[in-house]
Design an enzyme around this catalytic site. Structure first.
Site, mmCIF file in Angstrom:
data_model
loop_
_atom_site.group_PDB
_atom_site.id
_atom_site.type_symbol
_atom_site.label_atom_id
_atom_site.label_comp_id
_atom_site.label_asym_id
_atom_site.label_seq_id
_atom_site.Cartn_x
_atom_site.Cartn_y
_atom_site.Cartn_z
ATOM 1 N N HIS A 1 1.113 -1.088 0.127
ATOM 2 C CA HIS A 1 0.154 0.471 -0.428
ATOM 3 C C HIS A 1 0.747 1.326 0.238
ATOM 4 O O HIS A 1 0.320 2.066 -0.275
ATOM 5 C CB HIS A 1 -0.787 0.281 1.179
ATOM 6 C CG HIS A 1 -2.231 -0.867 0.603
ATOM 7 N ND1 HIS A 1 -3.447 -0.009 0.544
ATOM 8 C CD2 HIS A 1 -2.218 -2.477 1.756
ATOM 9 C CE1 HIS A 1 -4.214 -1.816 0.817
ATOM 10 N NE2 HIS A 1 -3.250 -2.534 1.122
ATOM 11 N N ASP B 1 3.807 9.404 -0.917
ATOM 12 C CA ASP B 1 2.482 8.969 -0.401
ATOM 13 C C ASP B 1 1.857 7.759 -1.457
ATOM 14 O O ASP B 1 2.559 8.209 -3.089
ATOM 15 C CB ASP B 1 1.017 9.381 -0.674
ATOM 16 C CG ASP B 1 0.197 9.135 0.395
ATOM 17 O OD1 ASP B 1 -0.050 8.264 1.329
ATOM 18 O OD2 ASP B 1 -0.606 9.796 1.369
HETATM 19 P P1 ADQ Z 1 -3.653 6.019 5.115
HETATM 20 O O1 ADQ Z 1 -1.367 6.623 4.968
HETATM 21 O O2 ADQ Z 1 -4.446 6.152 6.309
HETATM 22 O O3 ADQ Z 1 -3.156 4.577 4.010
HETATM 23 P P2 ADQ Z 1 -4.875 7.675 3.369
HETATM 24 O O4 ADQ Z 1 -5.033 6.715 1.332
HETATM 25 O O5 ADQ Z 1 -5.072 8.935 3.096
HETATM 26 O O6 ADQ Z 1 -3.434 7.668 3.956
HETATM 27 O O7 ADQ Z 1 -6.480 6.900 3.919
HETATM 28 C C1 ADQ Z 1 -6.938 8.246 4.955
HETATM 29 C C2 ADQ Z 1 -8.049 7.084 5.506
HETATM 30 O O8 ADQ Z 1 -8.693 8.155 6.444
HETATM 31 C C3 ADQ Z 1 -8.512 8.442 4.575
HETATM 32 O O9 ADQ Z 1 -10.325 7.822 3.688
HETATM 33 C C4 ADQ Z 1 -9.569 9.168 5.233
HETATM 34 O O10 ADQ Z 1 -11.100 9.867 4.500
HETATM 35 C C5 ADQ Z 1 -10.286 8.779 6.659
HETATM 36 N N1 ADQ Z 1 -9.322 10.281 7.428
HETATM 37 C C6 ADQ Z 1 -8.488 10.545 7.538
HETATM 38 N N2 ADQ Z 1 -8.230 11.394 8.722
HETATM 39 C C7 ADQ Z 1 -10.066 11.436 8.992
HETATM 40 C C8 ADQ Z 1 -10.723 11.857 9.917
HETATM 41 N N3 ADQ Z 1 -10.096 12.927 10.800
HETATM 42 N N4 ADQ Z 1 -11.594 11.617 10.119
HETATM 43 C C9 ADQ Z 1 -12.049 10.013 9.074
HETATM 44 N N5 ADQ Z 1 -11.964 9.780 8.697
HETATM 45 C C10 ADQ Z 1 -10.315 9.817 8.233
HETATM 46 C C11 ADQ Z 1 -2.358 3.774 3.309
HETATM 47 C C12 ADQ Z 1 -1.395 4.398 2.363
HETATM 48 C C13 ADQ Z 1 -2.009 5.514 1.601
HETATM 49 C C14 ADQ Z 1 -3.163 4.049 0.773
HETATM 50 C C15 ADQ Z 1 -3.703 3.579 1.360
HETATM 51 C C16 ADQ Z 1 -5.273 2.496 1.399
HETATM 52 O O11 ADQ Z 1 -0.383 5.430 3.535
HETATM 53 O O12 ADQ Z 1 -1.005 5.742 -0.209
HETATM 54 O O13 ADQ Z 1 -3.539 5.078 -0.021
HETATM 55 O O14 ADQ Z 1 -2.963 3.005 2.592
HETATM 56 O O15 ADQ Z 1 -4.232 1.858 0.001
#
Ligand code: ADQ
Length: 455
Positions: A155, A363
């Protein structure tokens, strides 16, 4: 039909205790598990003696969790996953800790996962392992004599060869990937970086049809970008809860343009650099003061790791400095909130924003960028400002792409986005929306499992 076995560090399938525990990944994998009568294995998040997995079936999805001893959690999870691999794979060599015990803990837990899970596997099961915590698991499962089709999806980014070789056991780690039949990356860029390692460090060769050979072993290596549950998110954006959040934002904005940031509080997300870019905007455009505000939502994560405590303290102080320097009696330029919100509320907040500011330093993908796009009003969409170092930039290339390290780049993009005509906003948004809708999380799951089934 073969069963699907999903294995990840944590299980996010809904259970009777947490029926609402749903992210895009959980939705996509739960649907597949339901169809294929599968099981999702992983750590429960609790410490304790590891026994037999705790099987639970809820809403047609079976999850099986194990507890881990405290020392394993410290060395495998807090240590090797969070202090070694996460920073290294996000190009942060200075934050990477190299401790032999961490690697030992990781090997021990991967072996333990293999020992506990193998007896529950049937000969024609399709096995899909997720993420950097469990790279060695495929090898451990092969050691148990399993000959099943075995896939792995990363990921996060795959680091450049010269960076990866800073890890003392880099060759052992990559060798373990060759126990899988299919290895998936989020983007072409990470896939090509992996190819580079294979050729330079392993003397391997890259063939046609995504095949990679080292010694006598050939595996398929694919780029398969993860998406969001687009239909759910689009529906969310006009739900009652979203409407309420939208109205709350519009009323509290009193005519000002909202810039929204939503991230886990993590140094890879470039929050400090984002605040600096916003500060540069405020310094250089005094006339624009009081016309905008930035709402940054950032729930803390990995709070036991020192580098996360440091970034949290830095953001507390930087947000205080920005507000101290620029706020007026009736205007606060930065609202900084450390709390989580339900997904529907987030959708309403995204929809109320004129700008989505997504500026990770690195990311793997970044789902927030895709959620922002999905939540917009098609007639009057906001502008996505996106780091060129997020995996999502490969697909969302009509965003305003910026260098997150440059405060001027961020400031200029904010300026440009605020001045952008509705025609240009719609023209930039539409292809991104089509991509988010078509290459959803369900598409991603099929992209990977189809490839695995062809083995
Ligand atoms: P993450 O590093 O966790 O994931 P991301 O892909 O941005 O990052 O996903 C974060 C999720 O958390 C999103 O669905 C977002 O809506 C949710 N989120 C963030 N802040 C929030 C809040 N305050 N309240 C509710 N929800 C919140 C890892 C990798 C990424 C990759 C994903 C999936 O680092 O690059 O996209 O896995 O493979």
């Amino acid at each position: 039909m073969s069963r699907l076995i999903v294995i990840s560090n944590r299980v996010s399938a809904p259970t009777a205790d947490k029926p609402g525990a749903q992210g895009g990944l959980a939705v996509a994998l739960s649907a597949a598990l339901r169809e294929a009568d599968g099981v999702w294995f992983g750590w429960s998040g609790e410490t304790g003696e590891t026994g037999e997995p705790n099987f639970q079936t809820f809403d047609g999805v079976t999850s099986a969790t194990i507890d881990l001893p405290e020392q394993d959690v410290e060395e495998y999870y807090d240590g090797y996953a969070n202090r070694t691999l996460w920073p290294l794979f996000h190009y942060r060599l200075g934050l990477t800790e190299f401790e032999r015990e961490f690697q030992g803990g990781s090997e021990r837990v991967n072996r333990l996962f293999g020992d506990v899970i193998a007896p529950h596997i049937q000969s024609d099961d399709l096995i899909w392992v997720h993420d950097y915590h469990l790279i060695p698991l495929g090898w451990m499962l092969r050691q148990q004599g399993l000959t099943n089709r075995l896939g792995f999806f990363l990921h996060i980014p795959w680091p450049p060869t010269r960076l990866l070789t800073a890890l003392p056991e880099h060759r052992r780690l990559v060798d373990a990937l060759f126990a899988y039949d299919v290895v998936g990356f989020q983007t072409r860029e990470w896939l090509e970086t992996f190819h580079d390692y294979v050729v330079r460090e392993m003397g391997g060769s890259i063939g046609e049809d995504d095949l990679v050979t080292v010694g006598g072993r050939t595996i398929r290596v694919i780029a398969c970008p993860i998406g969001i549950d687009a239909d759910e998110f689009i529906a969310n954006a006009t739900s009652e809860q979203a409407q309420a959040a939208y109205t709350r934002m519009v009323e509290s904005s009193i005519g000002r343009s909202l810039i929204i940031g939503v991230d886990r509080l993590d140094y890879s997300k470039g929050l400090e650099e984002r605040f600096n870019g916003y500060q540069r905007y405020l310094e250089t455009r005094p006339d624009a003061h009081a016309n905008v505000y930035l709402l940054q939502i950032a729930p803390p994560s990995r709070a036991t790791v020192e580098s996360y405590q440091i970034i949290r303290a830095q953001l507390d102080s930087l947000s205080g400095r920005i507000n101290g320097a620029f706020a007026d009696v009736d205007w606060v330029p930065l609202r900084y909130v450390n709390q989580s919100y339900p997904r529907a509320a987030l959708a309403g907040i995204y929809r109320a924003a004129r700008i989505g500011l997504v500026t990770p330093l690195r990311d793997g993908m970044n789902l927030v960028a895709k959620e922002f796009v999905a939540a917009q009003d098609p007639e009057d969409p906001g502008v996505l400002i996106l780091s060129r170092f997020a995996g999502a930039a490969e697909q969302l290339d009509s965003a305003l792409l910026i260098n997150p390290y440059s405060p001027d780049d961020i400031a200029d993009a904010i300026d440009k986005a605020l001045a952008m005509s509705r025609e240009e906003r719609v023209a930039r948004w539409r292809p991104m929306f089509e991509n988010v809708r078509d290459e959803s999380v369900i598409w991603w799951r099929r992209c990977f499992t189809d490839s695995l089934m062809r083995v």
